[in-house]
Scaffold this motif. Structure first.
Motif, short mmCIF file in Angstrom:
data_model
loop_
_atom_site.label_atom_id
_atom_site.label_comp_id
_atom_site.label_asym_id
_atom_site.label_seq_id
_atom_site.Cartn_x
_atom_site.Cartn_y
_atom_site.Cartn_z
N ILE A 69 0.84 -1.21 0.00
CA ILE A 69 0.00 0.00 0.00
C ILE A 69 0.87 1.25 0.00
CG2 ILE A 69 -1.63 1.34 1.38
CD1 ILE A 69 -2.86 -1.33 2.30
N VAL A 70 1.90 1.27 0.84
CA VAL A 70 2.81 2.42 0.89
C VAL A 70 3.55 2.57 -0.43
CG1 VAL A 70 4.85 3.38 2.02
CG2 VAL A 70 3.06 2.29 3.39
N TYR A 71 3.98 1.45 -1.00
CA TYR A 71 4.72 1.48 -2.27
C TYR A 71 3.88 2.11 -3.38
CZ TYR A 71 6.36 -0.43 -6.74
OH TYR A 71 6.75 -0.58 -8.04
N HIS A 72 2.64 1.70 -3.52
CA HIS A 72 1.80 2.21 -4.60
C HIS A 72 1.42 3.67 -4.39
CE1 HIS A 72 0.56 -2.02 -6.08
NE2 HIS A 72 1.41 -1.47 -6.92
N ALA A 73 1.37 4.12 -3.12
CA ALA A 73 1.03 5.52 -2.85
C ALA A 73 2.17 6.47 -3.23
CB ALA A 73 0.68 5.70 -1.38
N PHE A 102 -5.64 -0.70 -4.59
CA PHE A 102 -5.20 -0.09 -5.85
C PHE A 102 -6.33 0.63 -6.58
CE2 PHE A 102 -3.46 -0.13 -10.23
CZ PHE A 102 -2.28 0.56 -9.97
N PRO A 103 -7.51 0.00 -6.73
CA PRO A 103 -8.61 0.76 -7.35
C PRO A 103 -8.96 2.02 -6.55
CG PRO A 103 -9.15 -1.57 -7.26
CD PRO A 103 -7.91 -1.39 -6.45
N THR A 104 -8.94 1.89 -5.21
CA THR A 104 -9.23 3.05 -4.37
C THR A 104 -8.21 4.16 -4.60
OG1 THR A 104 -10.19 1.61 -2.67
CG2 THR A 104 -9.53 3.82 -2.00
N LEU A 105 -6.95 3.78 -4.68
CA LEU A 105 -5.87 4.75 -4.92
C LEU A 105 -6.06 5.45 -6.26
CD1 LEU A 105 -3.06 5.87 -4.00
CD2 LEU A 105 -2.05 4.03 -5.35
N MET A 106 -6.37 4.70 -7.30
CA MET A 106 -6.52 5.28 -8.63
C MET A 106 -7.65 6.31 -8.67
SD MET A 106 -4.18 3.97 -10.63
CE MET A 106 -3.15 4.16 -9.16
N PHE A 107 -8.75 6.02 -8.00
CA PHE A 107 -9.87 6.96 -8.01
C PHE A 107 -9.60 8.16 -7.10
CE2 PHE A 107 -12.30 3.12 -9.41
CZ PHE A 107 -12.73 3.64 -10.62
N LEU A 108 -8.96 7.94 -5.95
CA LEU A 108 -8.66 9.04 -5.04
C LEU A 108 -7.66 10.02 -5.63
CD1 LEU A 108 -8.43 7.22 -1.57
CD2 LEU A 108 -10.17 8.87 -2.29
N GLU A 153 -6.70 14.86 -6.36
CA GLU A 153 -5.42 15.57 -6.29
C GLU A 153 -5.03 16.00 -4.87
OE1 GLU A 153 -5.52 18.77 -9.06
OE2 GLU A 153 -5.65 17.45 -10.81
N PRO A 154 -5.06 15.05 -3.91
CA PRO A 154 -4.60 15.38 -2.56
C PRO A 154 -3.08 15.39 -2.52
CG PRO A 154 -5.19 13.07 -2.65
CD PRO A 154 -5.52 13.66 -4.02
N ARG A 155 -2.52 15.91 -1.42
CA ARG A 155 -1.09 15.82 -1.22
C ARG A 155 -0.70 14.37 -0.98
NH1 ARG A 155 -0.10 21.00 2.87
NH2 ARG A 155 -0.74 22.63 1.35
N PRO A 156 0.58 14.03 -1.27
CA PRO A 156 1.00 12.62 -1.19
C PRO A 156 0.65 11.93 0.13
CG PRO A 156 2.70 13.91 -2.25
CD PRO A 156 1.67 14.88 -1.78
N TRP A 157 0.97 12.55 1.26
CA TRP A 157 0.68 11.91 2.54
C TRP A 157 -0.81 11.86 2.82
CZ3 TRP A 157 3.80 8.88 5.12
CH2 TRP A 157 5.19 9.01 4.91
N GLN A 158 -1.54 12.85 2.34
CA GLN A 158 -2.99 12.81 2.46
C GLN A 158 -3.55 11.67 1.63
OE1 GLN A 158 -3.94 16.84 1.17
NE2 GLN A 158 -4.47 17.43 3.29
N LEU A 159 -3.00 11.49 0.44
CA LEU A 159 -3.44 10.40 -0.43
C LEU A 159 -3.25 9.06 0.26
CD1 LEU A 159 -4.44 9.31 -3.14
CD2 LEU A 159 -2.08 9.41 -3.96
N LEU A 160 -2.07 8.86 0.88
CA LEU A 160 -1.82 7.61 1.60
C LEU A 160 -2.82 7.43 2.73
CD1 LEU A 160 -0.13 5.09 2.22
CD2 LEU A 160 1.39 6.55 3.58
N GLY A 161 -3.05 8.50 3.49
CA GLY A 161 -3.98 8.40 4.61
C GLY A 161 -5.40 8.10 4.16
N TYR A 162 -5.87 8.82 3.14
CA TYR A 162 -7.20 8.58 2.61
C TYR A 162 -7.32 7.16 2.06
CZ TYR A 162 -7.76 13.69 2.71
OH TYR A 162 -7.82 15.00 3.10
N ASN A 163 -6.29 6.76 1.32
CA ASN A 163 -6.33 5.44 0.69
C ASN A 163 -6.37 4.33 1.73
OD1 ASN A 163 -6.23 3.60 -1.55
ND2 ASN A 163 -4.07 3.26 -1.11
N PHE A 164 -5.53 4.47 2.77
CA PHE A 164 -5.51 3.43 3.79
C PHE A 164 -6.84 3.38 4.54
CE2 PHE A 164 -4.70 1.92 8.14
CZ PHE A 164 -4.21 0.66 7.85
N ALA A 165 -7.39 4.55 4.87
CA ALA A 165 -8.65 4.58 5.62
C ALA A 165 -9.79 3.96 4.81
CB ALA A 165 -9.00 6.03 5.99
#
Length: 370
Positions: free
Chosen positions: A25-29, A306-312, A316-328
């Protein structure tokens, strides 16, 4: 050892799956520089080869035969419901909310995923990059499940354990040789990274370990000697995996020629550490209740992240926000998937248990052998 592993829930092995899922998850983010972060998939492969071979070996040792109906029914109950849920959700979301691809591409990706052909689609460029691309690893495992039981039956007809180990080693080396040949011939990185033939050595490393530990003599030797040697080799393996994740591109020539093999060896050492040492910092982390629980839902974590990451990413969130949103979001979806869908189908496994093996499935290795 094979028999005991096949009938026992070992928290540390589940924890290893949980850590691997988090790493992916961290790698793909892409919030950290981890060119080799996808090694979590390699660890999954090694562990899957070990667990599935342990299950098959236990049945063959007990009954002298393998019930293919039961084996494939249990694999389907474990793997397909959650995958079908992700594919259906993807198609509905793409149709009614917004899509990252054309309807034709959406349908094509879904078909390759459902037929467990995504690895070959990526290897030969049959379809363009898509939201379900990560299911290539599930395709590799499913292709392994199709051929390995048949090979196991042939191996169990061999007169000695040494013969089984030698033949499995030959298959493992053959996969490495194929990867070497394709690398030196200039084959595409997609072909080498996604091909079943070029990635089978990960799975076979786990199979080889399972066969070796099926020997009572080797098992006893490991119980006597492993705890001492693992005090050194376990931290070394962890450091190697961390450095590999930080500095080794999984698509590089180095990875093709030696990187995958290094990760396999490190993964095997971690499995041995869980089985025979049961103490130390590494096992404390792998046996932590939260990490073990993440391992329990790791299949859903992998499917949804991965699908969640692609849609999130469209937000256009910031990188760490993207990771947080994606994980949640991924965590919520994985929990719902496991407790509302996967567990219900896992309960049906009781109808596909051989007469020679009537143990309770709850707490069995089969609960987390994906």
């Amino acid at each position: 050892m094979t028999k005991s592993v096949a009938g026992t829930f070992i928290p540390g092995l589940n924890g290893l799956r949980g850590i691997s899922a988090l790493l992916i998850i961290v790698y793909h983010a892409k919030v950290l520089s981890l060119p080799g972060g996808s090694l979590g998939v390699d660890v999954f492969f090694v562990l899957s080869g070990f667990l599935i071979t342990s299950i098959i070996s236990a049945e063959l040792e007990q009954t002298g035969r393998l019930n293919f109906r039961n084996f494939y029914a249990k694999r389907a109950l474990r793997l397909f419901p959650a995958l079908a849920l992700v594919v259906i959700a993807f198609l509905l979301f793409s149709h009614f909310v917004f899509t990252l691809m054309s309807p034709h591409d959406d349908l094509q990706a879904s078909v390759f995923t459902a037929l467990y052909l995504m690895n070959w689609s990526r290897a030969f460029g049959w379809a363009r990059f898509n939201v379900l691309d990560h299911t290539w690893s599930l395709s590799v495992e499913e292709q392994f499940y199709l051929v390995w039981p048949l090979i196991c039956i042939g191996l169990f007809r061999l007169p000695t354990l040494r013969a089984k180990i030698i033949c499995t080693s030959i298959l493992l080396i053959a996969s490495i040789v194929i990867r070497y040949i394709l690398t030196f011939k200039g084959a595409s990185t997609d072909r080498i990274y996604n091909g079943f033939d070029t990635r089978a050595d990960d799975l076979l490393a786990g199979c080889l370990l399972a066969f070796a530990l099926s020997s009572a003599r080797i098992d006893e030797l490991c119980r006597q000697k492993m705890p001492i040697s693992l005090r050194f080799w376990t931290p070394v393996s962890v450091v190697i995996l961390v450095l590999h994740a930080m500095f080794v591109d999984q698509l590089s020539r180095f990875a093709n020629l030696i990187g995958f093999t290094i990760v396999q060896i490190a993964a095997v050492i971690l499995i041995l550490n869980v089985l025979y040492r049961r103490t130390g910092l590494t096992n404390s982390i792998l046996s932590n209740k939260i990490v073990v629980w993440l391992g329990t839902i790791s299949y859903g974590l992998y499917l949804w992240h991965f699908p969640t990451l692609m849609f999130l990413q469209k937000l256009e969130p910031r990188p760490w926000q993207l990771l947080g949103y994606n994980f949640a979001v991924t965590l919520v979806l994985a929990v719902l998937s496991f407790y509302l869908v996967e567990k219900r189908f896992l309960q049906l496994k009781r109808y596909f248990v051989s007469r020679a093996d009537q143990r309770q499935l709850n707490g069995s290795v089969e609960e987390y052998a994906a």
